[in-house]
Design a protein around this motif. Structure first.
Motif, PDB file in Angstrom:
ATOM      1  N   LEU A  11       0.824  -1.204   0.000  1.00  0.00           N
ATOM      2  CA  LEU A  11       0.000   0.000   0.000  1.00  0.00           C
ATOM      3  C   LEU A  11       0.860   1.256   0.000  1.00  0.00           C
ATOM      4  O   LEU A  11       1.761   1.396   0.843  1.00  0.00           O
ATOM      5  CB  LEU A  11      -0.913   0.010   1.224  1.00  0.00           C
ATOM      6  CG  LEU A  11      -1.993  -1.064   1.271  1.00  0.00           C
ATOM      7  CD1 LEU A  11      -2.787  -0.950   2.568  1.00  0.00           C
ATOM      8  CD2 LEU A  11      -2.923  -0.947   0.072  1.00  0.00           C
ATOM      9  N   PRO A  12       0.600   2.183  -0.912  1.00  0.00           N
ATOM     10  CA  PRO A  12       1.309   3.468  -0.907  1.00  0.00           C
ATOM     11  C   PRO A  12       0.678   4.390   0.143  1.00  0.00           C
ATOM     12  O   PRO A  12      -0.161   5.238  -0.171  1.00  0.00           O
ATOM     13  CB  PRO A  12       1.096   3.984  -2.333  1.00  0.00           C
ATOM     14  CG  PRO A  12      -0.197   3.371  -2.767  1.00  0.00           C
ATOM     15  CD  PRO A  12      -0.309   2.051  -2.061  1.00  0.00           C
ATOM     16  N   LEU A  13       1.072   4.193   1.395  1.00  0.00           N
ATOM     17  CA  LEU A  13       0.413   4.868   2.509  1.00  0.00           C
ATOM     18  C   LEU A  13       0.480   6.389   2.395  1.00  0.00           C
ATOM     19  O   LEU A  13      -0.480   7.089   2.719  1.00  0.00           O
ATOM     20  CB  LEU A  13       1.028   4.410   3.834  1.00  0.00           C
ATOM     21  CG  LEU A  13       0.752   2.950   4.222  1.00  0.00           C
ATOM     22  CD1 LEU A  13       1.459   2.605   5.530  1.00  0.00           C
ATOM     23  CD2 LEU A  13      -0.746   2.725   4.347  1.00  0.00           C
ATOM     24  N   PHE A  14       1.629   6.905   1.963  1.00  0.00           N
ATOM     25  CA  PHE A  14       1.764   8.361   1.884  1.00  0.00           C
ATOM     26  C   PHE A  14       0.749   8.939   0.897  1.00  0.00           C
ATOM     27  O   PHE A  14       0.101   9.951   1.181  1.00  0.00           O
ATOM     28  CB  PHE A  14       3.183   8.744   1.466  1.00  0.00           C
ATOM     29  CG  PHE A  14       3.463  10.211   1.581  1.00  0.00           C
ATOM     30  CD1 PHE A  14       3.902  10.749   2.778  1.00  0.00           C
ATOM     31  CD2 PHE A  14       3.277  11.064   0.500  1.00  0.00           C
ATOM     32  CE1 PHE A  14       4.151  12.117   2.909  1.00  0.00           C
ATOM     33  CE2 PHE A  14       3.518  12.431   0.613  1.00  0.00           C
ATOM     34  CZ  PHE A  14       3.961  12.959   1.819  1.00  0.00           C
ATOM     35  N   ALA A  15       0.596   8.294  -0.256  1.00  0.00           N
ATOM     36  CA  ALA A  15      -0.370   8.770  -1.252  1.00  0.00           C
ATOM     37  C   ALA A  15      -1.793   8.658  -0.724  1.00  0.00           C
ATOM     38  O   ALA A  15      -2.606   9.565  -0.921  1.00  0.00           O
ATOM     39  CB  ALA A  15      -0.217   7.981  -2.553  1.00  0.00           C
ATOM     40  N   LEU A  16      -2.100   7.547  -0.055  1.00  0.00           N
ATOM     41  CA  LEU A  16      -3.449   7.362   0.466  1.00  0.00           C
ATOM     42  C   LEU A  16      -3.778   8.383   1.555  1.00  0.00           C
ATOM     43  O   LEU A  16      -4.882   8.931   1.600  1.00  0.00           O
ATOM     44  CB  LEU A  16      -3.595   5.937   1.016  1.00  0.00           C
ATOM     45  CG  LEU A  16      -3.602   4.816  -0.029  1.00  0.00           C
ATOM     46  CD1 LEU A  16      -3.580   3.454   0.650  1.00  0.00           C
ATOM     47  CD2 LEU A  16      -4.828   4.932  -0.936  1.00  0.00           C
TER      48      LEU A  16
END
Length: 457
Positions: free
Chosen positions: A259-264
């Motif tokens: 999961l791209p947490l920063f983008a989310l």
């Protein structure tokens, strides 16, 4: 609203027709620039404006030699002003009205591209493959969920340009037939763009004209959004039953998506910012710009993008096209089209009136393209009330699924399909559109009518 990567379909005859039409419009425009034509009468101004509008749309569809949509649009806007077909005051008024909308569009386009750089769409592909477990019907359900959310949050451009290639790759990975899943991308790029003001350029225009808050807009459109997507899904399962029953040829591969947490988190904060800005009276363009700036700083620091790449993502030529299109459409409206359409616009927000407005918008979108259609109809619908504006939006967003030319999104989707060595069967596309579009349009209008009765408006 589509980025400036739209190119020709490759059909030589269409290119010739468009170039001939552009040449005729240019000849008319040059003639109109002569001193004798400095004061155009209403019929001449209307003919000139319509000729230039058709030339602009034809060029945008085909884009001869890869030239931008703005190549014809910007000079056309200049012609309608210089000939007096549109006053300088009205032209400046139109540019000022569209300015915040165009700025918002640029920020959302950059935001979507930077999310792709963060790996968001790759993660979507991994999740869809994992959820499908080698079964095409489950893959179709996953595509519907992902495409609907991506379209609503990051706009239809992200679904067409960034998600469609991922869907192609996911179907190939599973050995499934790509047709149902790829067709879902183009249909949902239009249909699933109903939910939020940020989902489509037409939504931004309707949002401004409606006078609704961000949350009220979303609340009124939530039920129509769900109904339209549900109808599309039911038709797709039946229409593509043979492809979906064929089964996958490759074994299911289980992989946990990273999961791209920063983008989310950035996207979540941006959406929350839209809600706060709506209550505070702040233009949403500033919230979108802030979200894009956060991701841009991170991507530049990690060398995932460059300043030039960010500028390209903003699609500046297409933004110029949108502004020029608004000016030319204003000239068409001011010189007689508004009066003609005014006689066709039903009064009130009864169910019959809403159905009539949506149908008129859908017909106009397929005849002229959905962006000019919404620019023409919003000034007529806005005095009736927010319900009428939202009915127009249903027509211009769902209606384009009927034809290739209904929206620029569909034309760009066709280009993406060709880039993957696939083709689109016109008869299949049209049959699918005939089965989905009227049903989804009627169902969503009924849902809007119910929302208006329950919530007021």
């Amino acid at each position: 609203m589509i980025m400036n990567t739209l190119v020709a379909s490759g059909e030589g005859s269409a290119l010739g027709d468009v170039e001939e039409g552009v040449g005729a419009a240019a000849h008319t425009a040059l003639g109109a620039l002569s001193p004798a034509a400095s004061a155009l009468n209403a019929p001449a101004a209307e003919l000139l404006s319509i000729a230039l509008l058709l030339a602009m749309l034809g060029w945008a569809v085909v884009r001869p030699r890869g030239l931008s949509e703005a190549f014809v649009a910007v000079p056309a806007a200049g012609v309608v002003v210089l000939t007096g077909a549109l006053s300088w005051e009205h032209a400046a008024e139109e540019v000022a009205r569209l300015g915040p909308v165009v700025g918002f569009l640029a920020a959302v386009l950059v935001l979507a591209r930077l999310c792709d750089d963060e790996g968001l769409f790759h993660a979507c592909g991994v999740w869809m493959a994992d959820f499908a477990r080698g079964r095409p019907r489950r893959l179709l359900a996953a595509v519907f969920v992902v495409a609907s959310v991506v379209t609503a949050v990051l706009s239809l451009d992200a679904t067409v340009v960034l998600l469609t290639p991922v869907v192609f790759a996911t179907a190939a990975r599973l050995g499934a037939r790509p047709g149902p899943h790829v067709y879902a991308c183009t249909h949902l790029a239009n249909t699933a763009s109903l939910l939020l003001p940020v989902s489509n350029l037409t939504n931004l225009l309707a949002f401004t004209a409606s006078g609704l808050s961000f949350t009220r807009f979303a609340a009124l459109m939530a039920l129509p959004w769900l109904v339209a997507i549900g109808i599309e899904y039911a038709v797709f399962r039946r229409f593509f039953a043979t492809d979906l029953d064929a089964g996958a040829q490759a074994p299911a591969v289980r992989e946990r998506p990273e999961l791209p947490l920063f983008a989310l988190v950035t996207l979540g904060c941006t959406l929350a910012g839209f809600l706060v800005a709506s209550f505070a009276g702040v233009e949403p363009v500033w919230v979108a710009a802030a979200g894009a700036a956060v991701l841009a700083v991170r991507s530049l620091a990690r060398r995932r993008t460059t300043p030039a790449g960010i500028v390209r993502a903003a699609a500046l030529p297409f933004l110029a096209f949108v502004l020029a299109l608004g000016v030319v459409v204003r000239a068409v409206v001011d010189n007689g089209l508004a009066a003609a359409l005014g006689r066709l616009v039903p009064e009130g927000t009864s169910l019959v009136a809403l159905l009539g407005l949506a149908a008129l918008a859908a017909v106009l979108a397929n005849a002229l393209n959905n962006l000019p259609a919404v620019l023409v109809l919003l000034p007529l619908a806005a005095p009736i009330g927010p319900g009428a504006v939202l009915a127009v939006l249903l027509g211009v967003n769902i209606g384009p699924n009927l034809t290739y030319t209904g929206s620029l999104a569909t034309l760009l989707w066709r280009r993406v399909v060709h880039a993957h060595d696939s083709d689109v069967d016109l008869r299949e596309f049209t049959r699918l559109g005939l089965l989905t579009t009227p049903a989804a349009l009627v169902g969503s209008v009924v849902a809007l009518w119910i929302s208006l009765r329950l919530a007021g408006g």
